[in-house]
Design an enzyme around this catalytic site. Sequence first.
Site, mmCIF file in Angstrom:
data_model
loop_
_atom_site.group_PDB
_atom_site.id
_atom_site.type_symbol
_atom_site.label_atom_id
_atom_site.label_comp_id
_atom_site.label_asym_id
_atom_site.label_seq_id
_atom_site.Cartn_x
_atom_site.Cartn_y
_atom_site.Cartn_z
ATOM 1 N N TYR A 213 -32.796 -20.560 -24.208
ATOM 2 C CA TYR A 213 -32.451 -19.869 -22.971
ATOM 3 C C TYR A 213 -33.740 -19.604 -22.191
ATOM 4 O O TYR A 213 -34.494 -20.514 -21.935
ATOM 5 C CB TYR A 213 -31.643 -18.607 -23.283
ATOM 6 C CG TYR A 213 -30.868 -18.095 -22.093
ATOM 7 C CD1 TYR A 213 -30.025 -18.949 -21.354
ATOM 8 C CD2 TYR A 213 -30.967 -16.774 -21.681
ATOM 9 C CE1 TYR A 213 -29.333 -18.494 -20.259
ATOM 10 C CE2 TYR A 213 -30.259 -16.312 -20.578
ATOM 11 C CZ TYR A 213 -29.457 -17.169 -19.871
ATOM 12 O OH TYR A 213 -28.759 -16.718 -18.794
ATOM 13 N N LYS B 58 -5.561 -33.536 -28.801
ATOM 14 C CA LYS B 58 -6.281 -34.660 -28.212
ATOM 15 C C LYS B 58 -7.785 -34.511 -28.459
ATOM 16 O O LYS B 58 -8.482 -35.482 -28.777
ATOM 17 C CB LYS B 58 -5.998 -34.693 -26.706
ATOM 18 C CG LYS B 58 -6.272 -36.010 -26.043
ATOM 19 C CD LYS B 58 -5.130 -36.968 -26.270
ATOM 20 C CE LYS B 58 -5.379 -38.271 -25.574
ATOM 21 N NZ LYS B 58 -4.211 -38.826 -24.947
ATOM 22 N N GLU C 249 -3.815 -35.849 -18.704
ATOM 23 C CA GLU C 249 -2.831 -35.875 -19.779
ATOM 24 C C GLU C 249 -1.571 -35.121 -19.366
ATOM 25 O O GLU C 249 -1.649 -34.017 -18.806
ATOM 26 C CB GLU C 249 -3.431 -35.221 -21.031
ATOM 27 C CG GLU C 249 -2.637 -35.424 -22.293
ATOM 28 C CD GLU C 249 -2.819 -36.818 -22.886
ATOM 29 O OE1 GLU C 249 -2.024 -37.175 -23.763
ATOM 30 O OE2 GLU C 249 -3.755 -37.513 -22.477
ATOM 31 N N ASP C 250 -0.421 -35.722 -19.645
ATOM 32 C CA ASP C 250 0.870 -35.047 -19.537
ATOM 33 C C ASP C 250 1.101 -34.422 -18.161
ATOM 34 O O ASP C 250 1.546 -33.274 -18.031
ATOM 35 C CB ASP C 250 1.008 -33.989 -20.636
ATOM 36 C CG ASP C 250 1.075 -34.628 -22.020
ATOM 37 O OD1 ASP C 250 1.233 -35.845 -22.106
ATOM 38 O OD2 ASP C 250 0.972 -33.895 -23.021
ATOM 39 N N ALA D 161 5.583 -43.354 -15.592
ATOM 40 C CA ALA D 161 4.169 -43.694 -15.482
ATOM 41 C C ALA D 161 3.745 -44.730 -16.518
ATOM 42 O O ALA D 161 3.038 -45.694 -16.203
ATOM 43 C CB ALA D 161 3.333 -42.418 -15.631
ATOM 44 N N ASN E 295 10.047 -41.770 -28.605
ATOM 45 C CA ASN E 295 9.761 -40.901 -29.750
ATOM 46 C C ASN E 295 10.578 -39.623 -29.666
ATOM 47 O O ASN E 295 10.768 -39.083 -28.579
ATOM 48 C CB ASN E 295 8.266 -40.534 -29.771
ATOM 49 C CG ASN E 295 7.466 -41.427 -30.685
ATOM 50 O OD1 ASN E 295 7.903 -41.718 -31.797
ATOM 51 N ND2 ASN E 295 6.305 -41.856 -30.241
ATOM 52 N N ASN F 129 -1.679 -44.416 -29.191
ATOM 53 C CA ASN F 129 -2.774 -44.339 -28.228
ATOM 54 C C ASN F 129 -4.120 -43.994 -28.861
ATOM 55 O O ASN F 129 -5.164 -44.222 -28.249
ATOM 56 C CB ASN F 129 -2.446 -43.310 -27.148
ATOM 57 C CG ASN F 129 -1.413 -43.803 -26.160
ATOM 58 O OD1 ASN F 129 -0.677 -44.750 -26.445
ATOM 59 N ND2 ASN F 129 -1.333 -43.172 -25.004
#
Length: 439
Positions: A39, A94, A136-137, A197, A286, A318
């Site tokens: 720092y 993820k 994502e999503d 998508a 799924n 994925n």
Amino acid sequence: MALFTKDEALRYHSCGHPGKVEVVPVKPCATQKHLSMAYTPGVADVCRAIHADVALGYDYTNKGNLVAVVSNGTAVLGLGNIGPLAGKPVMEGKGVLFKIFADVDVYDLSIDQKDPKKIIEFVKMLEPTFGGINLEDIKAPECFEVEQTLIEQMDIPVFHDDQHGTAIISGAGLIAALELTNRKPEDVKLVISGAGAAAIACTKFFESFGVQRKNVFMFDSRGLIHKGRTDLNSQKAEFAQERDHGSLADVMRGADCFLGLSVGGMVTQDMVRSMAPSPIIFACANPDPEISYEDARAARADVVMATGRSDYPNQINNVLGFPFIFRGALDTRASAINEEMKLAAARALAALAREPVPAEVLTAYGISELAFGVDYIIPKALDPRVIEWVAPAVAEAAMRTGVARRQLDLAAYKVELRERMQAARARIGQFIETYGLDF
């Protein structure tokens, strides 16, 4: 058979440190000198250096190994629009996969925002901190606008995994399946159940290696997408057939390949029987595929079958893509993940499936043998060789296409990746030894 109970899953996420990820310092801070360098005042020298040359941000900060996983929770896999907080366990997951499979660090950012323009504004402000953005999503059609705008306006890779991850892994499987069944992509009649998508991204990606749009028959919940319909958004309209060719059962007759990104039970055994010889079926809904593996194989012994499930052969997962694609992009300091990099990843996976499978992979899956064929066209997710095949292929494509800001010696890079992952696995082993593993 389920591998776990609901209570076990809840306990896994809540015991000890809540959640699945944490921030861990990687530099010592045990002495006054350490503190002064970490720092003030030592950090000022680093700040001045980066201010004079922004490229040094990759050398002196974690930017070059840091990805933001950004979601608003509007299209969480299998769960739908459950919101950002309920979707956060997926985003943390993820982050775990990024770290375990490719030693990429992640901050998961679940945001309470549905307006695509405000999502874009938020993500753009993250560029100084992150080396890449994994969207994502986020539901369609907003996800298309968000990703495309960010790609155009940001100077770091932006990648919507729900679209392109699925496209790359299914594309790898299709490349291998076409070789296995002696087909050319330009001759394939492709039927798709689903027009979201992922389906649109898969179709465009398949076209990049030869599938012809005139031979693509895409279905949404209202039937075949064709020019006689007046209810199509601009993304679906791109794939409209000239006329209505009938129901899914009608169009499946003589089809070479079926891709399912919709809901379970859409395909019957009679539909499978009506397809061309050695049909290719990727049923990716799924947890229940459009047709089960057992039903498809009972209908046709010559079927080449893949699903999104880990308990059947040829899982379209994925995790075979995004960790290693970002690894190659980050290590070349790429400004984007372009189509050539995605195609390089798919071709690398398809090529790896033709290689002899090492004993450690067989042991991990409890099988005695595995070879390229009907039940093995996609590498296994736990194959440690994937990073050494995919990341260098992505890196090479980044350098070849001019989006890389750092040049790599690919032979040395493969060795570096192997050593990096050995060190990462050793750290995981130390963690398990310290905290135990009772799941």
